[in-house]
Design an enzyme around this catalytic site. Structure first.
Site, mmCIF file in Angstrom:
data_model
loop_
_atom_site.group_PDB
_atom_site.id
_atom_site.type_symbol
_atom_site.label_atom_id
_atom_site.label_comp_id
_atom_site.label_asym_id
_atom_site.label_seq_id
_atom_site.Cartn_x
_atom_site.Cartn_y
_atom_site.Cartn_z
ATOM 1 N N GLU A 122 0.800 -1.238 0.000
ATOM 2 C CA GLU A 122 0.000 0.000 0.000
ATOM 3 C C GLU A 122 0.830 1.285 0.000
ATOM 4 O O GLU A 122 0.603 2.186 0.809
ATOM 5 C CB GLU A 122 -0.948 -0.016 1.213
ATOM 6 C CG GLU A 122 -1.873 -1.213 1.210
ATOM 7 C CD GLU A 122 -2.753 -1.311 2.458
ATOM 8 O OE1 GLU A 122 -2.635 -0.474 3.353
ATOM 9 O OE2 GLU A 122 -3.584 -2.245 2.507
ATOM 10 N N ASN A 160 2.100 -5.232 -3.139
ATOM 11 C CA ASN A 160 0.690 -5.529 -2.850
ATOM 12 C C ASN A 160 -0.059 -4.229 -2.571
ATOM 13 O O ASN A 160 0.440 -3.354 -1.853
ATOM 14 C CB ASN A 160 0.642 -6.429 -1.598
ATOM 15 C CG ASN A 160 -0.708 -7.042 -1.332
ATOM 16 O OD1 ASN A 160 -1.291 -7.664 -2.216
ATOM 17 N ND2 ASN A 160 -1.213 -6.889 -0.115
ATOM 18 N N HIS A 206 -10.346 -5.837 -2.434
ATOM 19 C CA HIS A 206 -11.431 -5.664 -1.463
ATOM 20 C C HIS A 206 -12.568 -4.934 -2.185
ATOM 21 O O HIS A 206 -12.586 -3.712 -2.246
ATOM 22 C CB HIS A 206 -10.971 -4.821 -0.270
ATOM 23 C CG HIS A 206 -9.977 -5.517 0.597
ATOM 24 N ND1 HIS A 206 -10.308 -6.598 1.385
ATOM 25 C CD2 HIS A 206 -8.670 -5.286 0.822
ATOM 26 C CE1 HIS A 206 -9.242 -7.008 2.051
ATOM 27 N NE2 HIS A 206 -8.237 -6.228 1.718
ATOM 28 N N GLU A 213 -6.450 -10.546 -1.295
ATOM 29 C CA GLU A 213 -7.288 -10.271 -0.102
ATOM 30 C C GLU A 213 -8.753 -10.163 -0.502
ATOM 31 O O GLU A 213 -9.486 -9.295 -0.021
ATOM 32 C CB GLU A 213 -6.819 -8.979 0.585
ATOM 33 C CG GLU A 213 -5.356 -9.003 0.978
ATOM 34 C CD GLU A 213 -4.886 -7.773 1.747
ATOM 35 O OE1 GLU A 213 -5.738 -7.002 2.237
ATOM 36 O OE2 GLU A 213 -3.665 -7.581 1.858
ATOM 37 N N ASP A 250 -12.508 -9.988 -0.956
ATOM 38 C CA ASP A 250 -13.813 -10.065 -0.303
ATOM 39 C C ASP A 250 -14.729 -9.101 -1.053
ATOM 40 O O ASP A 250 -14.253 -8.125 -1.623
ATOM 41 C CB ASP A 250 -13.762 -9.797 1.212
ATOM 42 C CG ASP A 250 -13.060 -8.506 1.597
ATOM 43 O OD1 ASP A 250 -12.862 -7.625 0.740
ATOM 44 O OD2 ASP A 250 -12.712 -8.370 2.789
HETATM 45 O O1 G2I Z 1 -7.804 -3.553 6.237
HETATM 46 C C1 G2I Z 1 -7.985 -4.725 5.500
HETATM 47 C C2 G2I Z 1 -6.685 -5.214 4.934
HETATM 48 C C3 G2I Z 1 -6.187 -4.224 3.889
HETATM 49 N N1 G2I Z 1 -4.965 -4.711 3.268
HETATM 50 C C4 G2I Z 1 -3.896 -5.042 4.179
HETATM 51 C C5 G2I Z 1 -4.377 -5.981 5.266
HETATM 52 O O2 G2I Z 1 -3.334 -6.238 6.177
HETATM 53 C C6 G2I Z 1 -5.588 -5.453 5.970
HETATM 54 O O3 G2I Z 1 -5.956 -6.408 6.963
HETATM 55 C C7 G2I Z 1 -6.551 -5.865 8.122
HETATM 56 C C8 G2I Z 1 -6.938 -6.994 9.039
HETATM 57 O O4 G2I Z 1 -7.912 -7.783 8.402
HETATM 58 C C9 G2I Z 1 -7.502 -6.432 10.336
HETATM 59 O O5 G2I Z 1 -7.694 -7.500 11.266
HETATM 60 O O6 G2I Z 1 -5.614 -5.022 8.735
HETATM 61 C C10 G2I Z 1 -6.193 -4.368 9.877
HETATM 62 C C11 G2I Z 1 -5.212 -3.359 10.413
HETATM 63 O O7 G2I Z 1 -4.746 -2.510 9.454
HETATM 64 C C12 G2I Z 1 -6.557 -5.396 10.918
HETATM 65 O O8 G2I Z 1 -7.190 -4.756 11.984
HETATM 66 C C13 G2I Z 1 -6.594 -4.895 13.206
HETATM 67 C C14 G2I Z 1 -7.142 -3.848 14.142
HETATM 68 O O9 G2I Z 1 -6.816 -2.560 13.595
HETATM 69 C C15 G2I Z 1 -6.540 -3.980 15.474
HETATM 70 O O10 G2I Z 1 -7.128 -3.061 16.357
HETATM 71 C C16 G2I Z 1 -6.725 -5.412 15.973
HETATM 72 O O11 G2I Z 1 -6.050 -5.581 17.196
HETATM 73 O O12 G2I Z 1 -6.857 -6.177 13.741
HETATM 74 C C17 G2I Z 1 -6.202 -6.391 14.944
HETATM 75 C C18 G2I Z 1 -6.388 -7.849 15.367
HETATM 76 O O13 G2I Z 1 -7.747 -8.178 15.387
#
Ligand code: G2I
Length: 457
Positions: free
Chosen positions: A168, A210, A247, A276, A278
C-alpha cells in the site's frame, strides 16, 4: 518462479506438495466419464484450483486455530494461507531489536502440517508499525526498515512462497503519487531498497508489491503501480509479482476491465495474485467473474480470500465471504467452485506438445499393481502428470523427479516425501485410481518423472 535466473532453492524443492483431493467419486456417481488426465469436478476450492495449476487460499487469524469449526473448513478447502495480522511489523518486532515470532511460527507450522503454501504479509508498510518505528524518520528509519526486512525474511527463509515486500505505498485518488508516510519521506527509493534486502535475505521467495484499489485498469493508482513495476523490471530491481488485494467492499466494486488489469501486469513479466478478496454481500456474479478472470490469465497464480466465515471478516457486517457465520457454504462458494471446475488450463500459457515420458509406464514387476503415466498440460514453467493404477484398489506408487524440478501440487492421493524432497510416495486415499501432480521445471524443461514402483495394499 518469475525470476528464472535464481537458483531453485532447497526449500522450494523440499516444500511438501499441496494435498488436495479431487472428487472423482462424485463424478462417477453422477454418471460422468472421467478420462485419465482430464479435469474432474473437484469438491473443494483448493483441489479444484490445484488442478488448474493455481492455489486457493485464505487469510488466517492464528487465534482462531483453536476453533475446530474454523480449522475444519480451513484444512478442507484451502491450500494457501496468509497471516491476517501475525506477520505485520508491530506483531513481529514490538520493541526494537526484540522479535516475537510465536504466532507467525504457529501458522507456518499449521500450514506445513497441512501442505499449504504460505504468503508472507507484510515486510514494509506505513500502517501497523510498532510505536518505536512510527516515531522514527530519515536514515534511522530506513535502516530500521531494512533490518526488519532482513531479519524477518531470514527467519522465515525456506517457508514462505511469496512475500508482500511492500504494502500500500501509493495514494488513492487521481494523483498517481506515492502515499505520504514516514517510509516515503526516507526517499523515493525505499521500495526498491526493501525489495533488494528481501531478495538477499531469502533468494527463493517470490517478491510481490501488494495494494488495494489497483483493480480498475483506468484508475490513476493502477497506472502508477504499473509504471513502477515496469521501471523496476527495466532496471533489474528484484520484483516477481503484484498482489491485487481486491477488497470489493464499499466504495470500489469489481471493475469490468479487471482481466485487462491482470493481463497487463502479467505482460510486464511478473506473476499476479489476488491477495485479499472479499466482496460486499458476496454476489455470485462478481465472485464468478474474479475466478474466471484469474483462470484466463496464465500468470494469475491464485486467489486468497480475506477470511473464511463472514464472522471472521474485518468487515463482518457486510457478509463478504464464502461461508456464513455458521460455517455453511454460501451461494458465492458454489459459484466459485463451479467456475474453478469449469476452468480450463490457462490459454496463454504457452502449451507445447506433451513431452516424451522418458521411461516409465511400466514399473518393476512384483508390486502387485501397474502405474501408467499420462502426460498432461504443459506450460512455460510447469507441467502436469497423471498416473493411473491398475490391478489394485489400494496402492502406493513411488515417483522420483529430477532436481531442480519440484512437485508443487498433487491431487487425488496422499503424498509423503523422502528427505531430499525428490521422491514422492503417493498412497491411494479413496479418490479413485488416478492421481496427478504439477511439476515446476525450475530451468530443466526436459526431465520427466520416473515411476519407481507400484505396490498394492
Ligand atoms: O484492512 C484490510 C486489509 C487491507 N490490506 C492489508 C491488510 O493487512 C488489511 O488487513 C486488516 C486486518 O484484516 C484487520 O484485522 O488489517 C487491519 C489493520 O490494518 C486489521 O485490523 C486490526 C485492528 O486494527 C486492530 O485493532 C486489531 O487488534 O486487527 C487487529 C487484530 O484483530
Amino acid at each position: 518462479m518469475a525470476n528464472s535466473s535464481r537458483a531453485p532453492g532447497r526449500s522450494r524443492r523440499l516444500r511438501a506438495a499441496l494435498v488436495v483431493s479431487a472428487a472423482v467419486g462424485l463424478l462417477a456417481t453422477a454418471g460422468a466419464v472421467v478420462l485419465p488426465g482430464s479435469a474432474s469436478a473437484a469438491s473443494t476450492l483448493g483441489a479444484s484450483a490445484a488442478e488448474r495449476g493455481r492455489y486457493f487460499g485464505t487469510a488466517v487469524a492464528v487465534s482462531r486455530l483453536n476453533d475446530s469449526a474454523y480449522t475444519t473448513i480451513l484444512n478442507r478447502e484451502f491450500n494457501q494461507v496468509t497471516a491476517e495480522n501475525e506477520m505485520k511489523i508491530d506483531a513481529l518486532q514490538p520493541n526494537q531489536g526484540q522479535f516475537n515470532y510465536g504466532n507467525a511460527d504457529r501458522l507456518v507450522q499449521h500450514a506445513r502440517s497441512q501442505n499449504m503454501l504460505v504468503r508472507g504479509h507484510t515486510l514494509a508498510w506505513h500502517s501497523q508499525q510498532p510505536g518505536w518505528m512510527q516515531n522514527m524518520s530519515g536514515t534511522t528509519l530506513r535502516n530500521a526498515m531494512l533490518n526488519h526486512v532482513t531479519q524477518v525474511a531470514t527467519h522465515f527463509r525456506g517457508q514462505i512462497e511469496w512475500w508482500d515486500v511492500v504494502n500500500e505505498a501509493f495514494a488513492d485518488g487521481g494523483s498517481g503519487a506515492r502515499r505520504d508516510s514516514n517510509l516515503q519521506r526516507t526517499g523515493n527509493d525505499w521500495i526498491e531498497a526493501a525489495f533488494r534486502a528481501a531478495r538477499q535475505a531469502d533468494p527463493n521467495a517470490d517478491l510481490c508489491y501488494n495494494d488495494y484499489n489497483i483493480d480498475n485498469w483506468n484508475d490513476a493508482k493502477t497506472q502508477a503501480v504499473y509504471r513502477m513495476v515496469q521501471d523496476f523490471k527495466s532496471r533489474g530491481v528484484p520484483i516477481d509479482c503484484v498482489g491485487l488485494q481486491s477488497h470489493f467492499t464499499g466504495g470500489s466494486n469489481y471493475p469490468s476491465n479487471y482481466r485487462t488489469t491482470l493481463s497487463s501486469f502479467a505482460a510486464l513479466g511478473v506473476d499476479v495474485h489476488i491477495t485479499e478478496l472479499d466482496i460486499r454481500n458476496a454476489p455470485t456474479d462478481a465472485y464468478r467473474n474474479v475466478v474466471n478472470d484469474c483462470l484466463a490469465v496464465a500468470r494469475c497464480k491464485g486467489i486468497t480470500v480475506w477470511g473464511i466465515r463472514d464472522s471472521d471478516s474485518w468487515r463482518s457486517s457486510e457478509n463478504p465471504l464464502l461461508f456464513n457465520g455458521s460455517g455453511q457454504k454460501k451461494p458465492a462458494y458454489d459459484a466459485v467452485l463451479t467456475a474453478l471446475n469449469n476452468g480450463t488450463p490457462p490459454p496463454t500459457g504457452n502449451p507445447t506438445t506433451p513431452p516424451p515420458t522418458g521411461n516409465p509406464t511400466t514399473p518393476p514387476p512384483g508390486g502387485g499393481c501397474t502405474a501408467t503415466v499420462t502426460p498432461g498440460q504443459v506450460w512455460g514453467d510447469r507441467y502436469n502428470t497423471s498416473v493411473t493404477v491398475s490391478g489394485a484398489s489400494t496402492w502406493s506408487v513411488v515417483v522420483a523427479i529430477t532436481p531442480p524440478q519440484r512437485i508443487s501440487t498433487t491431487w487425488s492421493g496422499s503424498p509423503t516425501w523422502d528427505s531430499s524432497g525428490n521422491v514422492m510416495t503417493m498412497r491411494s486415499n479413496g479418490s479413485g485410481n488416478t492421481f496427478g501432480f504439477t511439476t515446476m521445471m525450475n530451468g530443466n524443461s526436459s526431465a520427466r518423472p520416473q515411476i519407481r514402483s507400484c505396490t498394492a495394499g
